[in-house]
Design an enzyme around this catalytic site. Structure first.
Site, short mmCIF file in Angstrom:
data_model
loop_
_atom_site.label_atom_id
_atom_site.label_comp_id
_atom_site.label_asym_id
_atom_site.label_seq_id
_atom_site.Cartn_x
_atom_site.Cartn_y
_atom_site.Cartn_z
N HIS A 85 0.85 -1.19 0.00
CA HIS A 85 0.00 0.00 0.00
C HIS A 85 0.89 1.24 0.00
O HIS A 85 2.02 1.21 0.51
CB HIS A 85 -0.91 0.00 1.24
CG HIS A 85 -1.97 1.05 1.20
ND1 HIS A 85 -1.74 2.35 1.58
CD2 HIS A 85 -3.27 0.99 0.82
CE1 HIS A 85 -2.85 3.04 1.45
NE2 HIS A 85 -3.80 2.25 0.99
N GLU A 133 -3.66 2.74 -7.32
CA GLU A 133 -4.04 3.79 -6.38
C GLU A 133 -3.07 4.97 -6.50
O GLU A 133 -2.05 4.99 -5.80
CB GLU A 133 -3.99 3.28 -4.93
CG GLU A 133 -5.09 2.34 -4.55
CD GLU A 133 -5.16 2.18 -3.03
OE1 GLU A 133 -6.22 2.43 -2.48
OE2 GLU A 133 -4.14 1.85 -2.42
#
Length: 215
Positions: A85, A133
């Protein structure tokens, strides 16, 4: 369409959010999962909701103080894990080792990446899915599907060029059913979101509104 809600380290009640997610998933048939802090995996899994770890470390049993062991996450009830992430970046070799750890314990995997080029590199490592993302959109409420839809299209193409069995998810700024619909139209198989549910006054209502277009 898969909906994965990352609770990050937000000051929400993970059991409340997980219970809401389980109820909405059961009533709509939409696959919804929750990724809480590692110490809350067991409590979240006990609600019956699909539970994911936010991270597992690229280690085996041994002298690894402070690591999140894949076996421990699985034993606590996790069925999958996020990796890389944007708030917890890994080196390529560590992503590969974390994937090995997850595979060792039967955890499903999603590797996050910033852009289509990174998506291609991540897909080459053999995860179950990748998630695009752009970090500048995370937490803004502006979804990448609106800000730059070509990023999602190109990410889908980049993953397919490497391994068409790797699903592509869309993250950053997802908060509404319209966002979910748009991500699907661009070729995404699911979405990652966080604040749109974790910070909502009524998590169940937020989830119901989110999945309404596909329920």
């Amino acid at each position: 369409m898969f909906v994965l809600v990352n609770l990050k380290a937000y000051p929400c009640d993970p059991v409340e959010v997980a219970t809401a997610a389980h109820e909405v998933s059961e009533s709509t048939g939409v696959r919804i999962a929750i990724a809480p802090q590692a110490t809350q995996l067991s409590a979240v899994a006990e609600t019956g909701v699909e539970t994911w770890a936010q991270h597992v470390s690229p280690v085996e049993h041994g002298s690894h103080t402070g690591s999140t062991l894949a076996e421990a996450a699985a034993d606590a009830g996790a069925v999958g894990t996020l990796l890389n992430h944007s708030e917890n970046r890994l080196k390529l070799a560590d992503i590969d080792a974390s994937l090995t750890a997850a595979e060792r314990t039967g955890l499903e995997t999603i590797v996050c990446a910033n852009n289509p080029d990174q998506i291609g590199a991540a897909a080459a490592l053999g995860p179950d899915a990748v998630a695009v993302e752009p970090p500048e959109l995370i937490g803004t409420g502006t979804p990448v599907s609106k800000a730059d839809p070509d990023v999602v299209r190109d990410a889908v193409d980049a993953a397919a060029a490497v391994d068409d069995s790797v699903d592509v998810l869309c993250g950053a700024g997802i908060s509404t059913g319209e966002d979910l619909d748009a991500a699907g139209d661009l070729g995404a198989e699911g979405v990652l979101l966080a604040s749109g549910v974790a910070k909502a006054e009524d998590p169940k209502e937020a989830l119901e509104d989110l999945v309404e277009p596909i329920a």
